[in-house]
Motif scaffolding. Structure first.
Motif, PDB file in Angstrom:
ATOM      1  N   ARG A 380     118.858 -65.709  32.492  1.00 43.04           N
ATOM      2  CA  ARG A 380     117.942 -64.552  32.129  1.00 43.04           C
ATOM      3  C   ARG A 380     116.998 -64.027  33.402  1.00 43.04           C
ATOM      4  NH1 ARG A 380     114.114 -64.403  26.768  1.00 43.04           N
ATOM      5  NH2 ARG A 380     113.603 -62.301  26.915  1.00 43.04           N
ATOM      6  N   ASP A 384     115.672 -58.301  31.982  1.00 46.06           N
ATOM      7  CA  ASP A 384     116.343 -58.120  30.604  1.00 46.06           C
ATOM      8  C   ASP A 384     115.371 -57.542  29.432  1.00 46.06           C
ATOM      9  OD1 ASP A 384     118.194 -59.360  32.504  1.00 46.06           O
ATOM     10  OD2 ASP A 384     118.125 -61.128  31.594  1.00 46.06           O
ATOM     11  N   LEU A 389     119.527 -58.370  25.161  1.00 39.99           N
ATOM     12  CA  LEU A 389     119.995 -59.747  24.952  1.00 39.99           C
ATOM     13  C   LEU A 389     120.362 -59.951  23.406  1.00 39.99           C
ATOM     14  CD1 LEU A 389     116.784 -61.498  26.917  1.00 39.99           C
ATOM     15  CD2 LEU A 389     119.266 -61.382  27.522  1.00 39.99           C
ATOM     16  N   LEU A 405     120.334 -68.529  26.100  1.00 39.48           N
ATOM     17  CA  LEU A 405     119.629 -68.035  27.188  1.00 39.48           C
ATOM     18  C   LEU A 405     119.285 -69.300  28.027  1.00 39.48           C
ATOM     19  CD1 LEU A 405     117.330 -65.502  25.625  1.00 39.48           C
ATOM     20  CD2 LEU A 405     119.346 -64.957  26.706  1.00 39.48           C
TER      21      LEU A 405
END
Length: 555
Positions: A380, A384, A389, A405
């Motif tokens: 991550r 982002d 995501l 993640l």
């Protein structure tokens, strides 16, 4: 945020002997290299060999991009996270090459708060393994040329010499050279070549050898040239094996250091995955399996290179049974694959993300083809977005992969606990049925086609006239049962580095081939791949210095 080297230099390290004791390794079985690094002495294996193996997790990635992916960082962070949730884990990594350290890529100690330390030692000379490999390689080259100078009793054809010298540095000027210039005392003049040490067959031999006896047998099988009748001339014919083994005696022993969170890391060997087989040593992996519940290892570059060679070469050769693949990707890298310029990657772009996700899709398919479950780990970044995501999570689940993640770069093991629990849950479903893509009974060209068509997604393979001739000779010498080691650009699934995402409608071109008889595989060169890299216009070496007794600028 602090630079990687600053984080590493601020770390408080446990004495390596004390850390090893926590894993049941007595100090008497260590060869200490100062306080913070050591080698595992040979008698230790006799004490461990009857222990049951832990589970084996391979960390791999999508094709690398300038946006970064973080495969080694994820491997280290996953190891730390597994230990945090109560599962004893050891990470097994490759040693960095000096070429990338001073070139463009930098070191290979992880990053942020998911590093192995001491990072300066690891990224530079470490315990001298690469120097030993370089010396053994070049001793064989010196003995070869001396044999020709001293009368050439083996009738070696100077135009059929295939052994190259090596150097662990990016130096394009050494790719093609002439040696033996001067007078009669200076040897026989001929064309010669250098490869980078991590592409040397001696590196592969060391990484694939089970013990000293196996090492010597493999060294003896190395083909250095052919005589005027076309018969292979081996290292054993030059009486080189004993001296080479002496140089490699200590380099054969796996090295141990630690993560920033005080967990054991075994770091040994370092073949590149684009021009070699891309995996750490068999011995390091075996030790990691004996010392942990879950051993985490990684293979170089994307899954089309490192993972394929890990499964088809290393696992088949060593009888290893992998349990799971963690596939590392970033939103930024997938948008780059979707056509976004590097300077614009911080902006949300779902259309480009969807387009670039085709690269991720292909790697998931490839890993599933080996019979393994897949966990996609998204490294991550602060840029982002939740929408990006959420898209990737749904995309992965639609393609049969678990999703997690990861924030280990910023938070260390704590940032990888979600990933660790996902890995633990998937491993709890049972032992998968591992099945290689390269079936060893296939002919060599069939194996090349299997990798090109099943893993790269090519329509077919074009063999140059030279490649056809060499593969025919290799088969005629009885090596058709060996796996192939594809040398290919890391930047694309194809052999054209400019074709990003998931290319379609292409062929793979094999321009040359040679047998690494000691390592036990046949190398096929594709596209424009080089076995001796060059330096960029502004190499990383420009920024490295020693200030007040401490190294700076290394990354």
């Amino acid at each position: 945020m602090k630079k990687d080297i600053e984080i590493a230099q601020e770390a408080i390290l446990s004495p390596i002997a004390r850390l090893a004791e926590n894993y049941g390794i007595p100090e008497e079985d260590l060869e200490l290299y100062g306080k913070n690094k050591a080698k595992l002495d040979d008698p230790l294996w006799e004490k461990l060999k009857d222990r049951p193996d832990g589970r084996l997790v391979l960390v791999t990635a999508i094709n690398p991009t300038p946006a970064g992916e973080g495969k080694t960082t994820t491997s280290i962070g996953l190891c730390d996270a597994l230990n945090r949730i109560g599962r004893r884990s050891v990470v097994a990594l490759r040693e960095p090459s000096l070429g990338p350290c001073f070139g463009i890529k930098g070191g290979a100690a992880g990053g942020g708060y998911a590093q192995v330390v001491p990072m300066e030692d690891l990224n530079l000379h470490f315990t001298g393994d690469f120097h030993a490999i370089t010396s053994a390689n070049n001793l064989l080259a010196a003995l070869l040329d001396n044999h020709i100078k001293q009368g050439n009793e083996l009738d070696i054809d100077p135009k059929e010499i295939c052994w190259k010298r090596c150097e662990d540095m990016n130096d394009r000027a050494l790719r093609n050279i002439v040696i033996g210039l001067g007078g009669r005392a200076d040897g026989v003049a001929r064309e010669d070549h250098f490869v980078i040490t991590v592409a040397s067959e001696v590196m592969a031999v060391l990484c694939l050898s089970e013990n000293m006896e196996d090492l010597k047998e493999r060294l003896g099988r190395i083909i250095v040239a052919y005589d005027h009748s076309g018969r292979p001339v081996r290292a054993s014919d030059l009486h080189a094996v004993g001296a080479m083994a002496a140089l490699l005696k200590d380099a054969m022993k796996p090295n141990i250091i630690q993560t920033l969170e005080g967990n054991l890391a075994i770091v040994h060997g370092g073949p590149f995955a684009n021009i070699a087989h891309g995996c750490n040593s068999v011995r390091a992996t075996r030790y990691a399996l004996k010392l942990s519940d879950i051993a985490v290892t990684e293979a170089g570059f994307g899954a089309d290179l490192g993972a394929e060679k890990f499964f088809d070469i290393k696992c088949q050769m060593a009888g290893l049974q992998p349990d799971l693949a963690v596939l590392v990707a970033t939103v930024r890298a997938l948008k780059y694959n979707g056509g976004v310029r590097k300077d614009d990657l911080q902006k949300e772009d779902l259309e480009a993300l969807e387009k670039g996700a085709a690269n991720l899709e292909k790697h998931i398919e490839n890993l599933h083809s080996y019979g393994l479950p897949v966990v996609v780990a998204i490294n991550r970044f602060a840029t982002d977005t939740e929408e990006e995501l959420r898209f990737l999570e749904n995309y992965c689940r639609e393609h049969g992969a678990d999703f997690s993640l990861s924030n280990v770069h910023a938070e260390g093991g704590a940032g990888g606990e979600e990933l660790a629990r996902t890995v633990e849950r998937v491993l709890g479903k049972g032992k998968p049925t591992f099945k290689p893509v390269q079936v060893l009974s296939m002919e060599l060209k069939e194996k090349v086609r299997a990798v090109a068509e099943k893993i790269y997604g090519a329509d077919g393979v074009v063999f140059s006239q030279k490649a056809e001739k060499e593969l025919a000779r290799i088969s005629g010498l009885g090596f058709s049962g060996l796996p192939v080691c594809m040398a290919k650009t890391q930047y694309s699934l194809s052999d054209d580095p400019s074709r990003l995402g998931r290319p379609r409608g292409f062929n793979i071109t094999v321009r040359d081939a040679y047998v690494s008889a000691g390592a036990g595989f046949v190398v096929c060169l594709t596209g424009d791949i080089m076995t001796m890299p060059g330096l960029p216009k502004s190499p990383a070496a420009f920024s490295i210095d020693v200030v007040d007794g401490r190294i700076s600028g290394l990354f």
